[in-house]
Write a protein that holds these residues in place. Structure first.
Motif, mmCIF file in Angstrom:
data_model
loop_
_atom_site.group_PDB
_atom_site.id
_atom_site.type_symbol
_atom_site.label_atom_id
_atom_site.label_comp_id
_atom_site.label_asym_id
_atom_site.label_seq_id
_atom_site.Cartn_x
_atom_site.Cartn_y
_atom_site.Cartn_z
ATOM 1 N N MET A 249 35.471 40.384 -1.249
ATOM 2 C CA MET A 249 34.220 39.694 -1.578
ATOM 3 C C MET A 249 34.024 38.474 -0.676
ATOM 4 O O MET A 249 32.927 38.217 -0.174
ATOM 5 N N ARG A 321 26.308 38.569 -5.410
ATOM 6 C CA ARG A 321 27.748 38.796 -5.300
ATOM 7 C C ARG A 321 28.034 39.270 -3.887
ATOM 8 O O ARG A 321 27.474 40.275 -3.467
ATOM 9 N N PRO A 322 28.841 38.565 -3.120
ATOM 10 C CA PRO A 322 29.559 37.353 -3.501
ATOM 11 C C PRO A 322 28.594 36.174 -3.648
ATOM 12 O O PRO A 322 27.570 36.125 -2.964
#
Length: 415
Positions: A249, A321-322
């Motif tokens: 991530m 996300r991230p």
């Protein structure tokens, strides 16, 4: 905001497409090996349109119409783990039914691309757009990108395959587009030639691993080179698997920016830095943070407010996300007060999910703006410029006094 930069490298065609059709076309141009899906409003147009491409012989994709969304994501996972480039789409209750396998997909490092045409969850039944479905999956280990319009939906699919399949990431990705507001709205969309799109996306490259037999082989399910995926893992090792997902991530933060820049060179279009997209924010005193199509309406309103001498601005979070903490801090630290708009509720929590993450990101700054939350648009309730103006009126008052009676507000609620 779509930023048109220098002259694009390739000549493009202007088409009238709704968001779902734009997605289907981008998937067609990405040379996908397997599409497994089950229809659900408002994403159905995506898989219907793609099934036409298959039936007409325009793609060589294996199309699997499954008996449920749980089966669709399971088939997508299985295909991805054999090395196939894989796509699916869902929404609302369909995405909720996928919940279990979403964690399996991310933990297995399967770079599936999934579009979520965001829609409210029952009960009561509602087919209209809010973000409750994908926000309920925010900790499932998938990357999340939210788009503003049909053009960005098309562009983001081409980018999504490169992001998810990058060997430093190898994670599945959700591309969210607001149900009906984007999925069913006809817009002008600039599209790349098939060859240019396919070249940009490229071929899927698999990482190499050492198999149980001591061979060096591509990381995929292959009878000739057996490997184990998703095994039973004791407490001695499970933690380390999860840490590796978190590192992937973190790697995605820079990769998303790099791919956004490369795509801009090809198409002439970029979306902020790929993580955040700002509008008239540099000299703003008050601002709104939002995701999705509402940003387009807010930009028109901000232009009106600027004409009235009010220093208003906008930050649209493209990548949820991230979560881009550093980028948010740098962009928002100079403001007096911010309203974070959430199109979903974290029941029993203190405000919505986006509000909590933005507020937390700004907390450690030596000086940070006052941050309030507006819950809005649940079940597709309209948020017109008149309603949205009330947010900025409240922000102005808070900026003057330095105080607020509430942290969480409800926009256009019948009370």
């Amino acid at each position: 905001m779509t930023v048109f930069q220098k002259q694009p490298i390739v000549k493009q065609e202007l088409l009238a497409l709704n968001g779902d059709e734009a997605v289907a076309l981008a998937v067609k141009q990405s040379n996908v090996d397997v599409v497994a899906a089950y229809p659900i409003t408002p994403q159905t147009i995506i898989v219907e349109k793609f099934s036409e491409y298959v039936a007409n012989g325009e793609v060589q994709t294996e199309y699997i119409c499954t008996e449920s969304e749980h089966s669709a994501i399971t088939a997508s996972l299985s295909a991805s783990l054999t090395g196939a480039r894989t796509f699916t789409a869902s929404a609302s209750a369909g995405l909720a039914l996928m919940h279990e396998i979403l964690f399996v997909a991310s933990g297995s490092r399967a770079p599936i691309v999934m579009v979520v045409a965001n829609r409210a969850l029952s009960a009561p039944i509602n087919i209209h757009g809010d973000h409750s479905d994908s926000m309920a999956q925010r900790d499932s280990g998938w990357l999340h990108i939210y788009v503003e319009n049909a053009q960005e939906a098309y562009d983001s699919i081409l980018q999504a395959f490169k992001i998810a399949e990058d060997l430093d990431i190898s994670l599945p990705i959700i591309v969210g587009l607001d149900g009906f507001a984007i999925s069913h709205t006809l817009e002008n969309v600039q599209v790349l030639p098939d060859e240019a799109a396919a070249q940009f996306v490229g071929e899927r490259v698999l990482p190499t691993v050492i198999t149980h037999e001591g061979k060096t082989a591509p990381f995929k399910l292959d009878p000739d080179n057996p490997v184990t995926m998703g095994p039973n893992v004791s407490p001695n090792f499970y933690f380390e698997f999860k840490r590796q997902q978190e590192e992937a991530m973190k790697n995605a933060l820079q990769k998303i920016q790099d791919i956004n820049t490369k795509y801009a060179a090809l198409s002439g279009r970029s979306y902020g830095n790929g993580l955040i997209d700002t509008y008239r924010l540099d000299d703003a005193e008050i601002a709104v943070v939002v995701i999705g199509s509402t940003a387009g309406t807010l930009k028109v309103l901000i232009d009106e407010l600027r004409g009235e001498g009010i220093k208003a601005g906008l930050l649209r979070l493209r990548t949820f996300r991230p979560f881009p903490v550093e980028q948010l801090q740098n962009a928002l630290k100079h403001l007096k007060v911010i309203a974070v708009m959430d199109k979903s509720v974290s029941f029993g929590g203190f405000g919505g999910p986006l509000f909590n993450e933005v507020r937390t990101a700004l907390f450690d700054l030596k000086q940070h703006p006052i941050v309030i939350n507006y819950l809005f648009g649940l079940g597709g309730r309209d948020s017109n410029p008149h309603n949205l103006r009330k947010i900025f009126e409240n922000l102005q008052q808070i900026a003057k006094t330095g105080q607020t009676d509430n942290a969480v507000y409800y926009l256009n609620l019948k009370e």
